[in-house]
Design a protein around this motif. Structure first.
Motif, PDB file in Angstrom:
ATOM      1  N   UNK A  17     -28.597  -3.239 -28.282  1.00 29.45           N
ATOM      2  CA  UNK A  17     -28.816  -4.652 -27.518  1.00 29.45           C
ATOM      3  C   UNK A  17     -30.599  -4.558 -27.667  1.00 29.45           C
ATOM      4  N   UNK A  18     -30.960  -5.671 -27.688  1.00 30.59           N
ATOM      5  CA  UNK A  18     -32.387  -5.935 -27.837  1.00 30.59           C
ATOM      6  C   UNK A  18     -33.086  -5.916 -26.771  1.00 30.59           C
ATOM      7  N   UNK A  19     -34.374  -5.557 -26.855  1.00 29.81           N
ATOM      8  CA  UNK A  19     -35.389  -5.484 -25.538  1.00 29.81           C
ATOM      9  C   UNK A  19     -35.253  -6.306 -24.798  1.00 29.81           C
ATOM     10  N   UNK A  20     -35.316  -7.794 -25.354  1.00 36.27           N
ATOM     11  CA  UNK A  20     -35.383  -8.908 -24.534  1.00 36.27           C
ATOM     12  C   UNK A  20     -33.999  -9.314 -23.636  1.00 36.27           C
ATOM     13  N   UNK A  21     -33.045  -8.923 -24.311  1.00 39.29           N
ATOM     14  CA  UNK A  21     -31.815  -9.191 -23.439  1.00 39.29           C
ATOM     15  C   UNK A  21     -31.612  -8.002 -22.394  1.00 39.29           C
ATOM     16  N   UNK A  22     -32.106  -6.857 -22.718  1.00 36.71           N
ATOM     17  CA  UNK A  22     -32.085  -5.852 -21.885  1.00 36.71           C
ATOM     18  C   UNK A  22     -32.875  -6.191 -20.478  1.00 36.71           C
ATOM     19  N   UNK A  23     -33.972  -6.717 -20.644  1.00 40.90           N
ATOM     20  CA  UNK A  23     -35.140  -7.222 -20.020  1.00 40.90           C
ATOM     21  C   UNK A  23     -34.653  -8.170 -19.052  1.00 40.90           C
ATOM     22  N   UNK A  24     -34.016  -9.270 -19.559  1.00 41.15           N
ATOM     23  CA  UNK A  24     -33.165 -10.396 -18.970  1.00 41.15           C
ATOM     24  C   UNK A  24     -32.103  -9.691 -17.899  1.00 41.15           C
ATOM     25  N   UNK A  25     -31.463  -8.971 -18.536  1.00 43.93           N
ATOM     26  CA  UNK A  25     -30.499  -8.424 -17.562  1.00 43.93           C
ATOM     27  C   UNK A  25     -31.035  -7.689 -16.304  1.00 43.93           C
ATOM     28  N   UNK A  26     -32.322  -7.111 -16.672  1.00 43.47           N
ATOM     29  CA  UNK A  26     -32.647  -6.157 -15.575  1.00 43.47           C
ATOM     30  C   UNK A  26     -33.320  -6.970 -14.638  1.00 43.47           C
ATOM     31  N   UNK A  27     -34.155  -8.366 -15.029  1.00 47.07           N
ATOM     32  CA  UNK A  27     -34.502  -9.211 -14.060  1.00 47.07           C
ATOM     33  C   UNK A  27     -33.324  -9.863 -13.306  1.00 47.07           C
ATOM     34  N   UNK A  28     -32.110 -10.024 -13.824  1.00 48.40           N
ATOM     35  CA  UNK A  28     -31.102 -10.597 -12.972  1.00 48.40           C
ATOM     36  C   UNK A  28     -30.725  -9.712 -12.007  1.00 48.40           C
ATOM     37  N   UNK A  29     -30.819  -8.583 -12.317  1.00 51.19           N
ATOM     38  CA  UNK A  29     -30.270  -7.413 -11.289  1.00 51.19           C
ATOM     39  C   UNK A  29     -31.238  -7.135 -10.130  1.00 51.19           C
ATOM     40  N   UNK A  30     -32.500  -7.239 -10.680  1.00 47.20           N
ATOM     41  CA  UNK A  30     -33.472  -7.354  -9.673  1.00 47.20           C
ATOM     42  C   UNK A  30     -33.420  -8.268  -8.722  1.00 47.20           C
ATOM     43  N   UNK A  31     -33.267  -9.548  -9.132  1.00 48.09           N
ATOM     44  CA  UNK A  31     -33.214 -10.803  -8.201  1.00 48.09           C
ATOM     45  C   UNK A  31     -31.838 -10.725  -7.221  1.00 48.09           C
ATOM     46  N   UNK A  32     -30.834  -9.966  -7.778  1.00 49.06           N
ATOM     47  CA  UNK A  32     -29.449 -10.010  -6.987  1.00 49.06           C
ATOM     48  C   UNK A  32     -29.948  -8.893  -5.961  1.00 49.06           C
ATOM     49  N   UNK A  33     -30.529  -7.749  -6.256  1.00 44.74           N
ATOM     50  CA  UNK A  33     -31.011  -6.778  -5.122  1.00 44.74           C
ATOM     51  C   UNK A  33     -31.762  -7.290  -4.247  1.00 44.74           C
ATOM     52  N   UNK A  34     -32.786  -8.025  -4.759  1.00 38.44           N
ATOM     53  CA  UNK A  34     -33.759  -8.756  -3.566  1.00 38.44           C
ATOM     54  C   UNK A  34     -33.134  -9.812  -2.624  1.00 38.44           C
ATOM     55  N   UNK A  35     -32.150 -10.292  -3.368  1.00 38.20           N
ATOM     56  CA  UNK A  35     -31.377 -11.379  -2.463  1.00 38.20           C
ATOM     57  C   UNK A  35     -31.008 -10.799  -1.264  1.00 38.20           C
ATOM     58  N   UNK A  36     -30.206  -9.479  -1.540  1.00 30.35           N
ATOM     59  CA  UNK A  36     -29.488  -8.776  -0.315  1.00 30.35           C
ATOM     60  C   UNK A  36     -30.652  -8.129   0.594  1.00 30.35           C
ATOM     61  N   UNK A  37     -31.858  -7.722  -0.018  1.00 36.79           N
ATOM     62  CA  UNK A  37     -32.872  -7.206   0.709  1.00 36.79           C
ATOM     63  C   UNK A  37     -33.630  -8.065   1.417  1.00 36.79           C
ATOM     64  N   UNK A  38     -33.405  -9.292   1.291  1.00 37.75           N
ATOM     65  CA  UNK A  38     -34.255 -10.326   1.784  1.00 37.75           C
ATOM     66  C   UNK A  38     -33.109 -10.796   2.901  1.00 37.75           C
ATOM     67  N   UNK A  39     -31.971 -11.026   2.550  1.00 33.28           N
ATOM     68  CA  UNK A  39     -30.871 -11.467   3.748  1.00 33.28           C
ATOM     69  C   UNK A  39     -30.204 -10.323   4.802  1.00 33.28           C
TER      70      UNK A  39
END
Length: 180
Positions: A1-23
């Motif tokens: 897996x390329x670095x940019x794909x891994x970084x994109x997946x990481x950002x998606x999970x961060x956004x999902x986690x923070x959606x919960x942390x805000x709600x």
């Protein structure tokens, strides 16, 4: 897996986690404030909030947190393992991520306390608590974007000022709401 794909997946999970942390803290605010209502409304609302809190925490927040950590540590392994010791910004970021993780589990503790009928924080206190996730997110984003170009003293000063402004805004809004 390329670095940019891994970084994109990481950002998606961060956004999902923070959606919960805000709600979730917002749900806890409403759950705590529902206790001032009379029956049967109080009981109906409490059961609904308990269900929403449980599903949000278990189905979204826990998987997102673990996947954020897994992808984040994978990024460190792929990109910075050889230079990890010289990446001061990354050490500080990881410190903030640990703080976010502690915040996550304090949310879980509050869920369990509320479920027992032990409302240990008021609606106002929970509104202030809710802003901690915002403050931590801002700190992490600035660290990731600025990396080693961020002057630590200005960064820390800005972080403290931002936290004070957010907390003051919550207090002012509460006072305005009480007057209305």
């Amino acid at each position: 897996m390329s670095y940019t794909v891994l970084k994109s997946i990481h950002i998606i999970f961060v956004v999902s986690w923070f959606a919960g942390l805000f709600y979730l803290p917002r749900l806890l605010v409403y759950h705590a404030e529902a206790q001032a209502k009379g029956e049967p409304e109080k009981g109906i609302l409490s059961k609904q909030f308990e269900k929403m809190e449980k599903i949000l925490f278990n189905a979204i927040m826990i998987p997102a947190m673990f996947l954020t950590w897994i992808t984040g540590l994978s990024l460190i392994y792929v990109a910075w393992l050889s230079s990890f010791g010289s990446q001061g910004w990354l050490h500080l970021k990881l410190g903030f991520v640990v703080a976010i993780t502690v915040y996550h589990f304090v949310c879980r503790y509050l869920i369990l306390q509320f479920r027992k009928g032990n409302f240990i924080l008021s609606g106002t206190q929970l509104r202030l608590y809710n802003e901690i996730a915002t403050i931590l997110l801002v700190a992490v984003v600035f660290l990731v974007v600025a990396k080693n170009t961020l002057d630590w003293m200005y960064g820390l000063g800005g972080f403290v000022v931002f936290a004070i402004v957010i907390m003051a805004a919550v207090t002012i809004v509460k006072k305005i709401r009480n007057k209305a």
